[in-house]
Design a protein around this motif. Sequence first.
Motif, PDB file in Angstrom:
ATOM      1  N   ILE A   5      -4.382  16.295   8.300  1.00  0.00           N
ATOM      2  CA  ILE A   5      -4.973  15.621   7.141  1.00  0.00           C
ATOM      3  C   ILE A   5      -3.898  15.332   6.084  1.00  0.00           C
ATOM      4  O   ILE A   5      -3.944  14.316   5.396  1.00  0.00           O
ATOM      5  CB  ILE A   5      -6.142  16.435   6.549  1.00  0.00           C
ATOM      6  N   VAL A   6      -2.924  16.221   5.975  1.00  0.00           N
ATOM      7  CA  VAL A   6      -1.829  16.007   5.022  1.00  0.00           C
ATOM      8  C   VAL A   6      -0.908  14.913   5.551  1.00  0.00           C
ATOM      9  O   VAL A   6      -0.501  14.012   4.815  1.00  0.00           O
ATOM     10  CB  VAL A   6      -1.066  17.321   4.765  1.00  0.00           C
ATOM     11  N   ALA A   7      -0.587  14.986   6.822  1.00  0.00           N
ATOM     12  CA  ALA A   7       0.288  13.966   7.423  1.00  0.00           C
ATOM     13  C   ALA A   7      -0.338  12.579   7.320  1.00  0.00           C
ATOM     14  O   ALA A   7       0.371  11.587   7.141  1.00  0.00           O
ATOM     15  CB  ALA A   7       0.568  14.315   8.884  1.00  0.00           C
ATOM     16  N   ASP A   8      -1.647  12.508   7.415  1.00  0.00           N
ATOM     17  CA  ASP A   8      -2.348  11.220   7.405  1.00  0.00           C
ATOM     18  C   ASP A   8      -2.733  10.755   5.999  1.00  0.00           C
ATOM     19  O   ASP A   8      -3.316   9.677   5.854  1.00  0.00           O
ATOM     20  CB  ASP A   8      -3.606  11.305   8.270  1.00  0.00           C
ATOM     21  N   ASP A   9      -2.426  11.549   4.995  1.00  0.00           N
ATOM     22  CA  ASP A   9      -2.780  11.179   3.624  1.00  0.00           C
ATOM     23  C   ASP A   9      -2.105   9.864   3.245  1.00  0.00           C
ATOM     24  O   ASP A   9      -0.982   9.572   3.687  1.00  0.00           O
ATOM     25  CB  ASP A   9      -2.335  12.286   2.658  1.00  0.00           C
ATOM     26  N   GLN A  10      -2.786   9.065   2.456  1.00  0.00           N
ATOM     27  CA  GLN A  10      -2.239   7.788   2.011  1.00  0.00           C
ATOM     28  C   GLN A  10      -1.024   8.011   1.124  1.00  0.00           C
ATOM     29  O   GLN A  10      -1.014   8.896   0.274  1.00  0.00           O
ATOM     30  CB  GLN A  10      -3.299   7.010   1.207  1.00  0.00           C
ATOM     31  N   ALA A  11      -0.004   7.191   1.317  1.00  0.00           N
ATOM     32  CA  ALA A  11       1.159   7.218   0.438  1.00  0.00           C
ATOM     33  C   ALA A  11       0.745   6.686  -0.931  1.00  0.00           C
ATOM     34  O   ALA A  11      -0.270   6.002  -1.069  1.00  0.00           O
ATOM     35  CB  ALA A  11       2.280   6.368   1.030  1.00  0.00           C
TER      36      ALA A  11
END
Length: 178
Positions: free
Chosen positions: A31-37
Amino acid sequence: MRRLSSLEDHFRVTEIERAAGELFRNINMAIVADDQAISRQDFQRFVTDHGAFVWLVDGVTVAYLLLKQLDGAAHIEQVTVHPEHARQGIGAQLIVVADSWACERELPAVTLTTFRDVPWNAPYYERLGFRAFWPRDWGPAMGARMDTEAARGLEAWPRVAMIRPVSKVSTAEAVVHG
């Protein structure tokens, strides 16, 4: 070398954020890796408020720092180093920039929120002199920040707010403004 960021840095900042985010995938925190920039609009706010800095190596941006005032302290919204440049002291140098920024604004402390048990998060900041501080000591903006992070799903892993008094920096270490 560090400098104030401009809106033109947004694309590279998002690349750094995504690359660093992949490290979380390796520890089952997708979920952290996929968080929006950070969006261009949000990044622009930091640039406008002189709270966005980049670190360059051989003319290439390899890290960034986003700062804002929160409850009377300098708050590190984000400090991220590209994994290819990790473990070279760049993050610690960006914390010095945060101290300079706080000193310029006569703020007594630097705060941040982070994952308690991720080795390159809270344990790293503890080595830099940060300590956990608790809800009874938070101002209303920090409480709202922690609530927002929980609503984004980050409460799945223990989070901690951290603080350290501003380290006075010498004039030679002052933030570069141009």
